[in-house]
Write a protein that holds these residues in place. Structure first.
Motif, mmCIF file in Angstrom:
data_model
loop_
_atom_site.group_PDB
_atom_site.id
_atom_site.type_symbol
_atom_site.label_atom_id
_atom_site.label_comp_id
_atom_site.label_asym_id
_atom_site.label_seq_id
_atom_site.Cartn_x
_atom_site.Cartn_y
_atom_site.Cartn_z
ATOM 1 N N THR A 1 -126.479 -60.507 -43.382
ATOM 2 C CA THR A 1 -125.270 -59.883 -43.933
ATOM 3 C C THR A 1 -124.221 -60.909 -44.332
ATOM 4 N N LEU A 2 -123.944 -61.868 -43.463
ATOM 5 C CA LEU A 2 -122.910 -62.873 -43.735
ATOM 6 C C LEU A 2 -123.250 -63.683 -44.982
ATOM 7 N N GLU A 3 -124.510 -64.064 -45.106
ATOM 8 C CA GLU A 3 -124.956 -64.857 -46.255
ATOM 9 C C GLU A 3 -124.790 -64.064 -47.560
ATOM 10 N N TYR B 1 -135.973 -55.553 -47.457
ATOM 11 C CA TYR B 1 -137.316 -55.369 -46.904
ATOM 12 C C TYR B 1 -137.229 -55.471 -45.382
ATOM 13 N N ASP B 2 -138.244 -54.955 -44.699
ATOM 14 C CA ASP B 2 -138.222 -54.931 -43.230
ATOM 15 C C ASP B 2 -138.346 -56.312 -42.590
ATOM 16 N N ILE B 3 -138.697 -57.340 -43.388
ATOM 17 C CA ILE B 3 -138.909 -58.685 -42.804
ATOM 18 C C ILE B 3 -137.625 -59.285 -42.247
ATOM 19 N N ALA B 4 -136.463 -58.769 -42.675
ATOM 20 C CA ALA B 4 -135.189 -59.341 -42.223
ATOM 21 C C ALA B 4 -134.350 -58.284 -41.527
ATOM 22 N N GLU B 5 -133.488 -58.754 -40.620
ATOM 23 C CA GLU B 5 -132.539 -57.882 -39.924
ATOM 24 C C GLU B 5 -131.150 -58.118 -40.496
ATOM 25 N N ARG C 1 -119.053 -62.541 -52.713
ATOM 26 C CA ARG C 1 -117.621 -62.877 -52.816
ATOM 27 C C ARG C 1 -117.413 -64.091 -53.718
ATOM 28 N N SER C 2 -118.181 -65.142 -53.489
ATOM 29 C CA SER C 2 -118.056 -66.365 -54.275
ATOM 30 C C SER C 2 -118.403 -66.118 -55.748
ATOM 31 N N TYR C 3 -119.421 -65.304 -55.973
ATOM 32 C CA TYR C 3 -119.867 -65.007 -57.337
ATOM 33 C C TYR C 3 -118.752 -64.334 -58.132
ATOM 34 N N ILE C 4 -118.127 -63.317 -57.528
ATOM 35 C CA ILE C 4 -117.048 -62.592 -58.208
ATOM 36 C C ILE C 4 -115.823 -63.484 -58.360
#
Length: 300
Positions: free
Chosen positions: A180-182, A171-175, A188-191
């Motif tokens: 991206t890092l989060e 959504y547009d509320i975030a850049e 990565r951790s999930y897989i």
């Protein structure tokens, strides 16, 4: 009960054949066994080594690869081996003993921008699904534990998962520089922890299993089949590299109109209309003269 289906896939090495399964049989883990003693952690591999021509067994993701000794040709035995693996899995046979499986497998995930500024592609070094899936809400995502968890991030609008990547529309509320890092670390951790990306029955439930897709293709008219083959060969690889997909919906023989579905990064992309008109429409007109007049797209 989820039915396992096994298909035979040739490889570049004529001594090795891949037996591809319609769902994952390991949680993103790979195992190689050179003899029956090494195969103690894998009852499936041990069973295969009872076949006198089996030299090596490799198990990974959604396939079993077998290398043969030269005493037989694969053409003579591959169908029987596929049937044996399929029967073993459908009878609840254990692929690899849980205690033998590593708790974590090293996984890398990198973020890649796409032509659609609202979409970021997160690419893993592992195959994570056997077919593509798109989820536009948390209700849609019931068949995907990964997508369900991603929808708990308030800025996630939709999710597209293909062979080794996840495309996320925000959504547009975030850049992107703020999230991206989060997202990359979460995926990565999930897989890496071997969690289920999609449920084993997801493909069949959504009519996306290999068998179902083959049946759908066979029911198409000849021109529609030609259009699907052109999209598969010339269009899909390019849009997949951008984190999206274009799926054939229908062809009208009278109006000569083609309808396609835009998914992932292609859906809502500012450049998709141009790509559609100047690329796909022109390509179909040239390759199927007199059969296509217009291509119209529906956003997924």
């Amino acid at each position: 009960m989820n039915t396992f289906k096994v298909s035979v896939q040739e490889t570049s090495n004529n001594a090795i054949v891949k037996f591809e399964v319609n769902q994952f049989i390991t949680q993103h883990q790979s195992f190689e066994f050179n003899n029956i003693d090494e195969a103690k952690p894998s009852p499936l591999a041990q069973q295969l080594f009872y076949l006198p021509f089996v030299k090596k067994v490799y198990i990974s993701g959604n396939f079993v690869a077998v290398e043969r000794y030269n005493i037989v040709e694969w053409n003579d035995v591959q169908d029987e081996v596929a049937e044996q693996i399929e029967a073993y899995l459908n009878n609840g046979g254990i692929v690899v003993e849980e205690a033998s499986a590593p708790k974590k497998v090293p996984v890398t995930v990198y973020a890649e921008s796409t032509p659609n500024p609202a979409v970021m592609k997160f690419v893993a070094n592992k195959k994570i699904v056997t077919t593509l899936f798109e989820f536009t809400s948390i209700d849609d995502a019931k068949l995907s534990p990964l997508a369900t968890e991603l929808f708990h991030f308030p800025f996630v609008k939709s999710i597209f998962i293909d062979e080794n990547y996840v495309s996320i529309t925000k959504y547009d509320i975030a850049e992107w520089q703020d999230i991206t890092l989060e997202l990359r670390e979460f995926i990565r951790s999930y897989i890496e922890n071997g969690k289920e990306v999609v449920s084993p029955n997801a493909a069949a439930t959504l009519q996306k299993s290999t068998e179902q897709l083959d049946n759908q293709f066979e029911n198409l008219d000849d021109t529609s089949k030609e259009i699907v083959n052109i999209l598969e060969e010339y269009v899909k690889p390019a849009v997949a590299s951008d984190g999206g997909n274009i799926q054939f919906i229908s062809y009208n023989e009278e109006t000569k109109n083609v309808s396609v579905l835009l998914q992932g990064a292609c859906s809502g992309c500012p450049s998709s209309t141009y790509t559609l008109k100047s690329g796909i429409e022109n390509m179909l007109k040239q390759m199927l003269p007199g059969k296509v007049e217009m291509v119209e797209a529906i956003n997924g």
